[in-house]
Design an enzyme around this catalytic site. Structure first.
Site, PDB file in Angstrom:
ATOM      1  N   ASP A 115       0.727  -1.156  -0.159  1.00 44.60           N
ATOM      2  CA  ASP A 115       0.062  -0.057  -0.172  1.00 44.60           C
ATOM      3  C   ASP A 115       0.925   1.097  -0.073  1.00 44.60           C
ATOM      4  OD1 ASP A 115      -1.964   1.881   0.324  1.00 44.60           O
ATOM      5  OD2 ASP A 115      -2.715   0.930   2.229  1.00 44.60           O
ATOM      6  N   LYS A 143      -1.400  -1.653  -4.574  1.00 46.08           N
ATOM      7  CA  LYS A 143      -2.296  -0.537  -4.793  1.00 46.08           C
ATOM      8  C   LYS A 143      -1.950   0.614  -5.558  1.00 46.08           C
ATOM      9  CE  LYS A 143      -5.143  -1.552  -0.743  1.00 46.08           C
ATOM     10  NZ  LYS A 143      -5.452  -1.087   0.558  1.00 46.08           N
TER      11      LYS A 143
HETATM   12  P1  IMP Z   1       1.761  -0.467   3.578  1.00 46.03           P
HETATM   13  O1  IMP Z   1       2.910  -0.509   4.727  1.00 46.03           O
HETATM   14  O2  IMP Z   1       1.195   0.564   3.595  1.00 46.03           O
HETATM   15  O3  IMP Z   1       2.508  -0.994   2.419  1.00 46.03           O
HETATM   16  O4  IMP Z   1       1.136  -1.464   4.231  1.00 46.03           O
HETATM   17  C1  IMP Z   1       1.099  -2.933   4.116  1.00 46.03           C
HETATM   18  C2  IMP Z   1       0.265  -3.758   5.096  1.00 46.03           C
HETATM   19  O5  IMP Z   1      -0.604  -3.171   5.610  1.00 46.03           O
HETATM   20  C3  IMP Z   1       0.127  -4.976   4.477  1.00 46.03           C
HETATM   21  O6  IMP Z   1       0.985  -5.995   4.594  1.00 46.03           O
HETATM   22  C4  IMP Z   1      -1.200  -5.274   4.918  1.00 46.03           C
HETATM   23  O7  IMP Z   1      -0.854  -6.260   6.123  1.00 46.03           O
HETATM   24  C5  IMP Z   1      -2.015  -4.046   5.492  1.00 46.03           C
HETATM   25  N1  IMP Z   1      -2.720  -3.621   4.489  1.00 46.03           N
HETATM   26  C6  IMP Z   1      -2.870  -2.437   3.549  1.00 46.03           C
HETATM   27  N2  IMP Z   1      -3.818  -2.395   2.780  1.00 46.03           N
HETATM   28  C7  IMP Z   1      -4.730  -3.463   2.999  1.00 46.03           C
HETATM   29  C8  IMP Z   1      -5.922  -3.884   2.703  1.00 46.03           C
HETATM   30  O8  IMP Z   1      -6.502  -3.327   1.637  1.00 46.03           O
HETATM   31  N3  IMP Z   1      -6.458  -4.824   3.257  1.00 46.03           N
HETATM   32  C9  IMP Z   1      -5.711  -5.648   4.569  1.00 46.03           C
HETATM   33  N4  IMP Z   1      -4.441  -4.906   4.702  1.00 46.03           N
HETATM   34  C10 IMP Z   1      -4.269  -4.083   4.335  1.00 46.03           C
END
Ligand code: IMP
Ligand code: MG
Length: 189
Positions: A115, A143
């Site tokens: 994300d 995403k």
């Molecule tokens: P980031 O650090 O923002 O890239 O988020 C990564 C982590 O957040 C992922 O490994 C997921 O565990 C959680 N995450 C992010 N987006 C989603 C979603 O749409 N659904 C469920 N978990 C999410």
């Protein structure tokens, strides 16, 4: 994996909080086989150590490892990021570390979704410090337009809109991991 003929049928216990199907069970299945073939080809001479990032990547890891025709090894890490339920803060806590040594290994991180990229960025630095020979990422979902941290992802299953999604390992408050398809979440957090 699930019954693909039932891909349009959403479990009644979950239907009420789910929106549209973002990736169907059949699409997941087909793409995981493709990723497995690609990894089999790319790592033919150097079977990788697959590092599953718990808990979200459990379904993906389970299917992906069986689609790779090489003597892979697997290990697990659990991380938890602080912050509100549907947004990551970028501050990552290691809940469970790896059991195996990474020195000179070809490591492939298996992630559910990228994300902001903050979690992965942290993991890369954390694992990179252990001198693996190579360190790459296989993410089921990426995403669109959300990356605050530039990522080079060797393998990506699907690029999806920035909505919050659940199913196939992805949760909200620990639920919906056991769905075979990936859905937008429309319920209350
Ligand atoms: P980031 O650090 O923002 O890239 O988020 C990564 C982590 O957040 C992922 O490994 C997921 O565990 C959680 N995450 C992010 N987006 C989603 C979603 O749409 N659904 C469920 N978990 C999410
Ligand atoms: Mg995750």
């Amino acid at each position: 994996m699930g019954d693909y003929s039932a891909e349009d049928f959403t479990a009644t216990w979950a239907a009420h909080d789910l929106g549209e199907v973002v990736v169907s069970a059949k699409e997941v299945h087909d793409r995981v086989l493709e990723l497995g073939r690609q990894i089999t080809h790319d790592y033919a001479n150097n079977p990788p150590l697959l590092v599953c990032v718990l808990k979200g990547a459990i379904n993906f890891m389970s299917d992906l490892m069986r689609s790779i025709e090489l003597p892979v090894e697997v290990d697990f890490m659990a991380v938890s990021s602080y912050g509100a339920a549907t947004k990551t803060s970028g501050v990552v806590r290691i809940v469970k570390d790896l059991d195996v040594d990474l020195l000179n290994r070809d490591v492939l991180i298996v992630e559910d979704v990228v994300d902001s990229g903050l979690t992965l960025n942290y993991l890369r630095q954390y694992l990179g410090a252990r001198s693996p020979r190579s360190l790459e990422v296989c993410a089921l979902l990426l995403k669109e337009g959300e990356q605050r941290v530039e990522q080079s992802l060797k393998y990506v299953g699907f690029v999806i809109p920035a909505d919050f999604v659940v199913g196939y390992g992805l949760d909200v408050n620990e639920r919906y991991r056991n769905l075979d398809a990936i859905y937008t979440f429309t319920g209350e957090v």
